[in-house]
Design a protein around this motif. Sequence first.
Motif, PDB file in Angstrom:
ATOM      1  N   VAL A  25      35.209   6.461   4.100  1.00  0.00           N
ATOM      2  CA  VAL A  25      34.009   5.896   3.459  1.00  0.00           C
ATOM      3  C   VAL A  25      34.323   5.482   2.031  1.00  0.00           C
ATOM      4  O   VAL A  25      33.955   4.381   1.592  1.00  0.00           O
ATOM      5  CB  VAL A  25      32.851   6.904   3.489  1.00  0.00           C
ATOM      6  CG1 VAL A  25      31.677   6.399   2.652  1.00  0.00           C
ATOM      7  CG2 VAL A  25      32.402   7.153   4.922  1.00  0.00           C
ATOM      8  N   CYS A  28      36.522   2.323   1.866  1.00  0.00           N
ATOM      9  CA  CYS A  28      35.871   1.090   2.323  1.00  0.00           C
ATOM     10  C   CYS A  28      34.782   0.602   1.379  1.00  0.00           C
ATOM     11  O   CYS A  28      34.129  -0.411   1.667  1.00  0.00           O
ATOM     12  CB  CYS A  28      35.329   1.280   3.730  1.00  0.00           C
ATOM     13  SG  CYS A  28      36.644   1.391   4.982  1.00  0.00           S
ATOM     14  N   GLN A  29      34.599   1.285   0.251  1.00  0.00           N
ATOM     15  CA  GLN A  29      33.733   0.751  -0.803  1.00  0.00           C
ATOM     16  C   GLN A  29      34.490  -0.225  -1.698  1.00  0.00           C
ATOM     17  O   GLN A  29      33.885  -0.958  -2.491  1.00  0.00           O
ATOM     18  CB  GLN A  29      33.173   1.882  -1.685  1.00  0.00           C
ATOM     19  CG  GLN A  29      32.536   3.036  -0.948  1.00  0.00           C
ATOM     20  CD  GLN A  29      31.457   2.602   0.025  1.00  0.00           C
ATOM     21  OE1 GLN A  29      30.597   1.791  -0.301  1.00  0.00           O
ATOM     22  NE2 GLN A  29      31.518   3.145   1.241  1.00  0.00           N
ATOM     23  N   GLN A  34      37.034  -4.933   1.070  1.00  0.00           N
ATOM     24  CA  GLN A  34      35.927  -5.632   1.722  1.00  0.00           C
ATOM     25  C   GLN A  34      36.157  -7.138   1.744  1.00  0.00           C
ATOM     26  O   GLN A  34      35.784  -7.819   2.703  1.00  0.00           O
ATOM     27  CB  GLN A  34      34.613  -5.300   1.024  1.00  0.00           C
ATOM     28  CG  GLN A  34      34.168  -3.873   1.224  1.00  0.00           C
ATOM     29  CD  GLN A  34      32.765  -3.619   0.712  1.00  0.00           C
ATOM     30  OE1 GLN A  34      32.100  -4.505   0.200  1.00  0.00           O
ATOM     31  NE2 GLN A  34      32.304  -2.389   0.844  1.00  0.00           N
ATOM     32  N   VAL A  39      35.460  -4.945   7.553  1.00  0.00           N
ATOM     33  CA  VAL A  39      34.720  -3.685   7.577  1.00  0.00           C
ATOM     34  C   VAL A  39      33.274  -3.963   7.169  1.00  0.00           C
ATOM     35  O   VAL A  39      33.008  -4.879   6.384  1.00  0.00           O
ATOM     36  CB  VAL A  39      35.351  -2.628   6.638  1.00  0.00           C
ATOM     37  CG1 VAL A  39      36.754  -2.284   7.063  1.00  0.00           C
ATOM     38  CG2 VAL A  39      35.303  -3.082   5.186  1.00  0.00           C
ATOM     39  N   PRO A  40      32.322  -3.205   7.701  1.00  0.00           N
ATOM     40  CA  PRO A  40      30.928  -3.424   7.316  1.00  0.00           C
ATOM     41  C   PRO A  40      30.732  -3.293   5.809  1.00  0.00           C
ATOM     42  O   PRO A  40      31.397  -2.498   5.151  1.00  0.00           O
ATOM     43  CB  PRO A  40      30.189  -2.306   8.065  1.00  0.00           C
ATOM     44  CG  PRO A  40      31.065  -1.984   9.226  1.00  0.00           C
ATOM     45  CD  PRO A  40      32.473  -2.156   8.728  1.00  0.00           C
ATOM     46  N   ALA A  41      29.835  -4.086   5.279  1.00  0.00           N
ATOM     47  CA  ALA A  41      29.510  -4.021   3.850  1.00  0.00           C
ATOM     48  C   ALA A  41      27.988  -4.134   3.696  1.00  0.00           C
ATOM     49  O   ALA A  41      27.428  -5.161   4.066  1.00  0.00           O
ATOM     50  CB  ALA A  41      30.211  -5.141   3.094  1.00  0.00           C
ATOM     51  N   TYR A  43      29.285   0.029   3.507  1.00  0.00           N
ATOM     52  CA  TYR A  43      29.966   0.883   4.477  1.00  0.00           C
ATOM     53  C   TYR A  43      29.422   2.304   4.357  1.00  0.00           C
ATOM     54  O   TYR A  43      29.350   2.859   3.259  1.00  0.00           O
ATOM     55  CB  TYR A  43      31.470   0.869   4.218  1.00  0.00           C
ATOM     56  CG  TYR A  43      32.301   1.417   5.354  1.00  0.00           C
ATOM     57  CD1 TYR A  43      32.809   0.560   6.325  1.00  0.00           C
ATOM     58  CD2 TYR A  43      32.588   2.777   5.458  1.00  0.00           C
ATOM     59  CE1 TYR A  43      33.587   1.039   7.379  1.00  0.00           C
ATOM     60  CE2 TYR A  43      33.360   3.261   6.495  1.00  0.00           C
ATOM     61  CZ  TYR A  43      33.849   2.397   7.459  1.00  0.00           C
ATOM     62  OH  TYR A  43      34.622   2.878   8.504  1.00  0.00           O
ATOM     63  N   ASP A  47      29.370   4.287   9.858  1.00  0.00           N
ATOM     64  CA  ASP A  47      30.415   3.308  10.165  1.00  0.00           C
ATOM     65  C   ASP A  47      31.756   4.000  10.375  1.00  0.00           C
ATOM     66  O   ASP A  47      32.522   3.649  11.283  1.00  0.00           O
ATOM     67  CB  ASP A  47      30.532   2.282   9.035  1.00  0.00           C
ATOM     68  CG  ASP A  47      29.305   1.412   8.913  1.00  0.00           C
ATOM     69  OD1 ASP A  47      28.783   0.958   9.944  1.00  0.00           O
ATOM     70  OD2 ASP A  47      28.856   1.190   7.765  1.00  0.00           O
TER      71      ASP A  47
END
Length: 219
Positions: A25, A28-29, A34, A39-41, A43, A47
């Motif tokens: 986590v 992925c910030q 990103q 990856v989801p944003a 995150y 996720d």
Amino acid sequence: MQPFVLESPAVRLEVPGPADVDAIVEACQDPVLQRFTTVPAPYSRADAQFFLERIVDHGWATGREATWGLRGPGSSLLLGVVSVRLGTRDIGFWTTPAARGRGLMTAAVRLVADWALGDAGLDQLHWEGYVGNDASAAVARRCGFTYTGVGPGMHPGRDGARPLCWKARLRPGDEHFPKQGWPDLTGGVGDPPREWPRADGVDDSARQPQGAPRLPEDS
């Protein structure tokens, strides 16, 4: 396919698990990660848990994707992720911001490539990174990948479109040293995208991803 460990004096690669959620986590910030991955944003922990359960565990169980967490020797701290999709024969990776610039992902990719082109029986291994992702390209170049040009990505981005990507290929027997023909990789992450010759002889078939998005970022 049963998960297994790959290691060298420089790195240890083992399957990431629930204890790595916080590290995933946090990593992925990172705005750079990103920018160059799907990856989801934003995150979230959900996720990360989805990634571990539906991508990592499912990939190993089905034999479709092999994913490892990057760690230093004798350390449990997750420093990155590297994976190979066996169906599309492509490799993806990322490292945490604090671990970049230390050569760790280069060592990890060499280990994974040796396995993919050896025991896994692949006849070639593809790398691709968004145009402008100099750090990921530098890892592939150091590992002996041959640059083949630029073209649509094998896997869709967040918007469903196939992003413009640099592409390279590694085959069994290729030496693990930098090859000529790569783009100038001296630009910074804030530089505008550059264009280079179209990919030649690269399979650009639009296969839907089997699991995790490509994660092509390291330095």
